[in-house]
Scaffold this motif. Sequence first.
Motif, PDB file in Angstrom:
ATOM      1  N   LEU A  35       3.037   3.693  -8.789  1.00 57.90           N
ATOM      2  CA  LEU A  35       3.980   3.545  -7.684  1.00 57.90           C
ATOM      3  C   LEU A  35       5.008   4.662  -7.778  1.00 57.90           C
ATOM      4  CD1 LEU A  35       4.533  -0.316  -7.814  1.00 57.90           C
ATOM      5  CD2 LEU A  35       3.064   0.965  -6.256  1.00 57.90           C
ATOM      6  N   TRP A  36       5.267   5.322  -6.651  1.00 56.95           N
ATOM      7  CA  TRP A  36       6.137   6.487  -6.607  1.00 56.95           C
ATOM      8  C   TRP A  36       7.242   6.286  -5.578  1.00 56.95           C
ATOM      9  CZ3 TRP A  36       4.544  10.525  -9.795  1.00 56.95           C
ATOM     10  CH2 TRP A  36       3.215  10.497 -10.224  1.00 56.95           C
ATOM     11  N   ASP A  37       8.452   6.668  -5.928  1.00 52.39           N
ATOM     12  CA  ASP A  37       9.550   6.760  -4.975  1.00 52.39           C
ATOM     13  C   ASP A  37       9.400   8.106  -4.282  1.00 52.39           C
ATOM     14  OD1 ASP A  37      11.931   7.278  -3.636  1.00 52.39           O
ATOM     15  OD2 ASP A  37      13.209   6.648  -5.299  1.00 52.39           O
ATOM     16  N   VAL A  38       9.198   8.090  -2.966  1.00 45.97           N
ATOM     17  CA  VAL A  38       9.034   9.343  -2.226  1.00 45.97           C
ATOM     18  C   VAL A  38      10.173   9.534  -1.221  1.00 45.97           C
ATOM     19  CG1 VAL A  38       6.551   9.633  -2.568  1.00 45.97           C
ATOM     20  CG2 VAL A  38       7.367   8.229  -0.671  1.00 45.97           C
ATOM     21  N   SER A  81       3.529   2.017 -13.393  1.00 45.23           N
ATOM     22  CA  SER A  81       2.077   2.153 -13.381  1.00 45.23           C
ATOM     23  C   SER A  81       1.477   0.912 -14.035  1.00 45.23           C
ATOM     24  CB  SER A  81       1.628   3.425 -14.100  1.00 45.23           C
ATOM     25  OG  SER A  81       1.957   3.373 -15.465  1.00 45.23           O
ATOM     26  N   PHE A  82       0.243   0.608 -13.658  1.00 39.28           N
ATOM     27  CA  PHE A  82      -0.444  -0.538 -14.239  1.00 39.28           C
ATOM     28  C   PHE A  82      -1.948  -0.323 -14.126  1.00 39.28           C
ATOM     29  CE2 PHE A  82       0.671  -1.495  -9.861  1.00 39.28           C
ATOM     30  CZ  PHE A  82      -0.511  -1.983  -9.312  1.00 39.28           C
ATOM     31  N   ALA A  83      -2.685  -1.065 -14.929  1.00 41.06           N
ATOM     32  CA  ALA A  83      -4.151  -0.950 -14.930  1.00 41.06           C
ATOM     33  C   ALA A  83      -4.709  -1.419 -13.599  1.00 41.06           C
ATOM     34  CB  ALA A  83      -4.740  -1.769 -16.070  1.00 41.06           C
ATOM     35  N   ALA A  84      -5.606  -0.627 -13.050  1.00 41.90           N
ATOM     36  CA  ALA A  84      -6.248  -0.982 -11.790  1.00 41.90           C
ATOM     37  C   ALA A  84      -7.197  -2.159 -12.008  1.00 41.90           C
ATOM     38  CB  ALA A  84      -7.018   0.221 -11.250  1.00 41.90           C
TER      39      ALA A  84
END
Length: 162
Positions: free
Chosen positions: A59-62, A73-76
């Motif tokens: 997940l990114w702050d854009v 981040s986490f395991a898919a």
Amino acid sequence: DLLVVPTLGPETVILDTADPDRPVVAHRLTTGIGASPSAGYAHHPPLLATSGGDKTVRLWDVSDASAPAELASFAAPPGEIYWTAFSADDDLLLLTSSTGQVTVIDVADPSDPRPWAVLGSTTDPQLHQGLSASPAGGLLAVGAEGAMWMWQLDPDRVVSDV
């Protein structure tokens, strides 16, 4: 205004489309190792979810598209991620995978994503051709090779229908 484009390589391209006649590359984001990239964009707050062959969802702050900041981040889920999208209110991240599973992650706090639901498998999990959340909220539809599955994501509506 942003347009997010996953590529067949390990990057996702973020385009600034403030001038739709002249989109500009705002950033080339390395989003995972290997192919099978997927990306979804939430407007409020400006949030990007990416996944790739390294089996990690990020997940990114854009809010500054030229300098995205990784929030979590986490395991898919198992298999390759085919589709990544957000619910209408941007609080849920929706992931479909090659196993036929639909995984729903609560991202109301993007720095602390939490599992919310795992929705059934399809009979032919190989070709998820579409994933869409209702703009009015609550309804999720997934399509694959001439079939469609729908789920109600609003717990209050599920309870009132019982």
